[in-house]
Write a protein that holds these residues in place. Sequence first.
Motif, PDB file in Angstrom:
ATOM      1  N   SER A 177       0.839  -1.197   0.000  1.00 31.10           N
ATOM      2  CA  SER A 177       0.000   0.000   0.000  1.00 31.10           C
ATOM      3  C   SER A 177       0.873   1.245   0.000  1.00 31.10           C
ATOM      4  O   SER A 177       1.721   1.434   0.873  1.00 31.10           O
ATOM      5  N   THR A 178       0.651   2.106  -0.992  1.00 27.44           N
ATOM      6  CA  THR A 178       1.456   3.315  -1.139  1.00 27.44           C
ATOM      7  C   THR A 178       0.577   4.475  -1.561  1.00 27.44           C
ATOM      8  O   THR A 178      -0.521   4.299  -2.088  1.00 27.44           O
ATOM      9  N   LEU A 179       1.090   5.685  -1.341  1.00 28.06           N
ATOM     10  CA  LEU A 179       0.403   6.879  -1.818  1.00 28.06           C
ATOM     11  C   LEU A 179       0.315   6.871  -3.338  1.00 28.06           C
ATOM     12  O   LEU A 179      -0.643   7.392  -3.921  1.00 28.06           O
ATOM     13  N   ASN A 552     -14.171   6.695   5.338  1.00 26.23           N
ATOM     14  CA  ASN A 552     -13.335   5.538   5.001  1.00 26.23           C
ATOM     15  C   ASN A 552     -13.562   5.097   3.564  1.00 26.23           C
ATOM     16  O   ASN A 552     -12.634   4.672   2.872  1.00 26.23           O
ATOM     17  N   ALA A 553     -14.814   5.204   3.105  1.00 25.89           N
ATOM     18  CA  ALA A 553     -15.154   4.761   1.753  1.00 25.89           C
ATOM     19  C   ALA A 553     -14.448   5.581   0.692  1.00 25.89           C
ATOM     20  O   ALA A 553     -14.191   5.095  -0.414  1.00 25.89           O
ATOM     21  N   ALA A 554     -14.114   6.834   1.006  1.00 24.72           N
ATOM     22  CA  ALA A 554     -13.415   7.667   0.027  1.00 24.72           C
ATOM     23  C   ALA A 554     -12.080   7.065  -0.365  1.00 24.72           C
ATOM     24  O   ALA A 554     -11.522   7.394  -1.419  1.00 24.72           O
ATOM     25  N   GLY A 555     -11.548   6.161   0.466  1.00 24.79           N
ATOM     26  CA  GLY A 555     -10.279   5.517   0.152  1.00 24.79           C
ATOM     27  C   GLY A 555     -10.316   4.704  -1.120  1.00 24.79           C
ATOM     28  O   GLY A 555      -9.278   4.477  -1.761  1.00 24.79           O
ATOM     29  N   VAL A 559      -8.629   8.505  -1.756  1.00 18.41           N
ATOM     30  CA  VAL A 559      -8.608   9.616  -0.803  1.00 18.41           C
ATOM     31  C   VAL A 559      -8.522   9.043   0.604  1.00 18.41           C
ATOM     32  O   VAL A 559      -9.463   8.391   1.071  1.00 18.41           O
ATOM     33  N   GLY A 560      -7.409   9.266   1.281  1.00 21.97           N
ATOM     34  CA  GLY A 560      -7.233   8.709   2.614  1.00 21.97           C
ATOM     35  C   GLY A 560      -6.340   9.584   3.460  1.00 21.97           C
ATOM     36  O   GLY A 560      -5.756  10.565   2.977  1.00 21.97           O
ATOM     37  N   PRO A 561      -6.207   9.249   4.720  1.00 22.65           N
ATOM     38  CA  PRO A 561      -5.338  10.020   5.618  1.00 22.65           C
ATOM     39  C   PRO A 561      -3.872   9.818   5.246  1.00 22.65           C
ATOM     40  O   PRO A 561      -3.397   8.689   5.133  1.00 22.65           O
ATOM     41  N   ILE A 562      -3.172  10.910   5.056  1.00 20.81           N
ATOM     42  CA  ILE A 562      -1.771  10.849   4.638  1.00 20.81           C
ATOM     43  C   ILE A 562      -0.914  11.596   5.652  1.00 20.81           C
ATOM     44  O   ILE A 562      -1.270  12.691   6.094  1.00 20.81           O
TER      45      ILE A 562
END
Length: 683
Positions: A177-179, A552-555, A559-562
Amino acid sequence: MGMVDATDISAGVESLSNVRRSKGILVTSLIFIIALSLVALTGTWDWFANRFFGFFPLLIGLFVLGIHPVVRVKAAVVLSGLADWLARRGAFVSNPEEEAPKFALIRIVFGLFMIERAFWVISYLEPSDWGQPSIWLTAMMGLLCGVLVTAGLLTQYTLVYLIVFQWQMGDILLRTSTLGNWIAAMLSVLLIFANAGANFSLDRLLMKRGTFACKVISAFYYDNGLPSESGLQLAKLMTLACYWCVCLYSLSIHLAEPAWMSGSAGPLLLTNNFMSRYSSEFSWLLSQGPIPVFLARVSLWAMLPWYLLLLPFVLLGGVFRKYVIIWGLLFFGLSLFILQLGWLAQFEFLFLAALFWTKTFISGANRLQVAYDDRCNLCDRTVTFVKAVDLFRRVHLKPLSKNIPWLIEVGIDPDDARKDLYAVDVSSGNAVKGYEFYVLLSKHVFLLLPLHPLLIVGRYLGGPAVYRFVAERRTRMFGVCQIPTPKPEYTLLPTGQMVHKDIVPGDPISTVFCHVMILLACFAISLPLPYLVKNPPTVLRKIQRSVAAPTNAAGIYGVGPIDVFNSTDLRMAENWFTLSKKTKDGFEQLLPIFSEDGKRLAAHRSDRVYFGNTVAFRRGVIGKEGCQFEAFRQQVSYLGENEHSNGETLIYRQYVEPLPSVDLLLRGQYMASERRLVCEVTF
């Protein structure tokens, strides 16, 4: 906001000439079935439950709501008006027909990047990985998806699979898992709605046939493989909004990060042996005085307003939009050439091109008018090749046998045109011939651009003389053709048809756009605001908890916490290890994990080695004293599995080098700490 004639749009409800009504349901059903099937196979129910209740029910509900004719028409009117406003503001410039080759090229390059990434993951799988089908099958699927996207076969289905599984549950299995995958998901959404797989692809060839495969593939594309202008505008807006939300989260975290607010993160990042490709060189540069240290601090601060103003400035247009693009290019260039962030920079460059590359090479069809002797074999083959690589249709051919009056009109001697190829630049009226014809051509045809600097150099190394030698003997060497060969012409629209300007009712972009914006709104509500709201009121905390599921679904859209370049990331430069094997003759051979100065070696081309193993070690040992071999024996042993299976003896050496003094950095002084060996273990 510009208004759209509802009567015209209502007429489209019956015909749905550009969009089939069932597409939205097909997309939703396909995503749902794929997700549930793969969740069952991989056992990632906990992960899926966190995102399922915020993603699929809302998406299905919006599609069901959109079935109602009044809702469908009203949504098309409002969203077409929004797209028209974006065009008038100059935020996005969208021409589906002109941009179609661009999106096809981006798709191909994107696929090639995925192939290379998957290749290295597979290359560095260890023996224990090959004993777990869930691991090697997922890695193989990544490679297969890269091939399919590159070739343009089942492209839409493949991109959906990547978004829903490969960069979600697949990353959990592979620990990759990566940006970069988040940006890849955003880019994939844009490529889906741009119909990037419908042109210059195997899908396009199959769609021309009346087979079942044709119907399966066509069901996921717009008619003629081109979206409406408004639909493309909205696709660009919603994917940039996704990227902006990630930037806002990063900004909110950095505001509470002392290293960022003091600026010390800049020098520490550039000299970080784990993250900076040229850490040693920057260490030397920063040690030369306070000015380099100050510039490194300022460069980091300059990122903060870009994070905040990214989307607003694009919507403002003009010079503000240019600032976003230029600074983005500089930032992505830093990520690509200096920092080592996996495939992030490559995907960001593609994303930026998909959004903002709309003029150079793309606009200006038939800009170059090329006069050629259609009875000369060499000339005929040359222009055939030129048209084959002229994806953006910038070259308009003018065979001599049919264009003598035109030659005279533009001031070209017909007899002279039989000796040399001529090109006339329509915008300037200038005509060039001979060797300079190829120089001009390589400047204006995108796929020939790599030849341009070579031809410039060749101009001074005898290139014109070589050209003249061949040109004067072309008929003797290559003969004369009686029937010129047909020239390829990339026509994306049948004669008489046009791309829709406005959104047709029932277009899935309407539903997906609303879905994305709802999830992004929930994500924005949940942003941590350390300086603006130190003690959030109870009401705000309750609201944030209530939108946890869609946040969470935006991931799934990337789109997630970075939280990058934080104190933990910076301290990963402090501790590292090397692995060496003893050869049969008693010599040591360093394994390609880390060098003795802590820099990454070749094995880090695999994201599974990088994000799945070495990052865990370098984060896990922060603040710990002494030898950490036993604590991280599993990760270390994994990296040496292949050698152990061959009976090799491995040597583990652990090093430590504390970060430079922050107090000195804030006074403009950079002083590297002493490196020392912590322990050595043979196993």
